[in-house]
Write a protein that holds these residues in place. Structure first.
Motif, PDB file in Angstrom:
ATOM      1  N   HIS A 104      -1.212  -5.696   3.483  1.00  0.00           N
ATOM      2  CA  HIS A 104      -0.107  -5.975   4.386  1.00  0.00           C
ATOM      3  C   HIS A 104      -0.456  -7.076   5.385  1.00  0.00           C
ATOM      4  N   VAL A 133       8.620  -3.100   1.883  1.00  0.00           N
ATOM      5  CA  VAL A 133       7.171  -3.000   1.722  1.00  0.00           C
ATOM      6  C   VAL A 133       6.765  -1.528   1.652  1.00  0.00           C
ATOM      7  N   ASP A 158       1.466  -9.139   1.095  1.00  0.00           N
ATOM      8  CA  ASP A 158       2.919  -9.182   0.958  1.00  0.00           C
ATOM      9  C   ASP A 158       3.474 -10.509   1.482  1.00  0.00           C
TER      10      ASP A 158
END
Length: 337
Positions: A286, A262, A241
């Motif tokens: 992540h 997210v 991300d």
């Protein structure tokens, strides 16, 4: 002092293209907000690409889907607008009726912008739909190996690491410019939303138009990026991300993303049908520290909707968080690094 957001509808500008944009817009439509959708005009695939090849108009596919998402007409009108001719119909094979209508009205009105405004009235659109430019644009990419390609479908099909993208007019003679209402909407916004959608081929083509990226950076609105749930083949394979945000910031030479949404719910193993959804690669990994290092506020929760053996954003949950942001004090305390 009276809070202006309590006396008028919040103005939300959503920028992007592809299939993710209508999901958010459709869920915003019935909320008490003033919606503006800024839609990419650099598509060259499918029915849109064929129409663009034979008729020199902005590719209409993304605009058609956004219009249906915001329209307040009976479903039969929407179904007709979205109807795509069967492959056995040689002359019209694969074309959506809405694409043909948008192309025809663009010729009649001498440009896509006025055509979309007129058609928006006919379709009783709740909000505003603004093509990012009033002319068809060509997307270009430079890859990590130094090579370049033009055309959205060609760039994606190359399956190479993209270094940067930019847009040019089809005749390559002029610098692409946004129409003034796009700039005005961005500067007057209470919230600017990017995505969800293809990073290099749906979101960045808008920001690379002269004036659009500058306006997004200068607007007092908070900029919210809806990070993709899945990486995309030929564009963002192996991206975290934080990598998505880094690419956006690098293209505009500034850490301009304020908040990132997210998804943290795991996509079940073996659930994705990668033949049907051939653009999906793998779940986005992540890197929360990487996001914070870029000055982002991170909102992480379950945004996942599993359907048809694919992984998508739950539009209701996303819109719920977007509206929550508008009501938070920090929302009006824009932070730039």
């Amino acid at each position: 002092m009276r809070d202006p957001l309590r006396t008028r509808r919040p103005k939300i500008v959503v920028i992007g293209g592809g299939t993710g944009l209508p999901v958010i817009l459709g869920n915003l439509r019935d909320r008490d907000v003033d919606i503006t959708a800024v839609v990419t005009v650099a598509d060259d695939g499918g029915s849109s690409g064929i129409i663009r090849h034979y008729v020199n108009v902005v590719p209409p596919g993304d605009i058609r889907n956004v219009m249906v998402a915001l329209a307040e007409v009976p479903n039969i009108y929407k179904d007709l607008f979205q109807y795509r001719f069967e492959t056995t119909d040689d002359f019209f094979a694969g074309h959506a009726i809405g694409n043909l209508i948008i192309a025809a009205l663009s010729e009649m009105r001498g440009g896509i912008f006025d055509a979309v405004q007129e058609l928006s009235q006919l379709m009783r659109v709740n909000g505003h739909i603004y093509p990012a430019a009033n002319e068809p644009l060509e997307l270009h990419a430079q890859f990590a190996d130094g090579s370049t390609l033009s055309g959205e479908s060609e760039i994606t099909a190359a399956h190479k690491l993209i270094k940067r993208v930019w847009v040019e007019t089809s005749d390559h003679h002029d610098q692409p410019h946004a129409v003034q209402p796009v700039i005005d909407a961005i500067m007057d916004a209470d919230q600017i939303v990017l995505g969800p959608g293809s990073l290099f081929t749906s979101i960045l083509p808008n920001l690379m138009i002269e004036g659009v990226g500058k306006a997004v950076k200068e607007s007092p609105a908070e900029v919210v990026y809806i990070c993709n749930i899945m990486t995309q083949k030929g564009e963002t394979e192996n991206f975290t991300d934080a990598d998505h945000v880094r690419v956006l910031n690098q293209h505009l030479n500034e850490n301009f993303i304020d908040t990132v949404l997210v998804n943290t719910r795991k996509v079940p193993d073996q659930y994705i049908d990668y033949q049907r959804w051939d653009e999906m690669s793998q779940p986005v990994r992540h890197d929360f520290q990487g996001l914070r290092d870029q000055g982002c506020r991170v909102i992480s929760t379950d945004f996942l909707e599993l359907r048809d053996n694919g992984a998508f954003h739950n539009g209701q949950e996303v819109v719920h968080e977007l509206l929550n942001l508008i009501g938070q004090p920090r929302y009006r305390m824009k932070r730039r690094l």
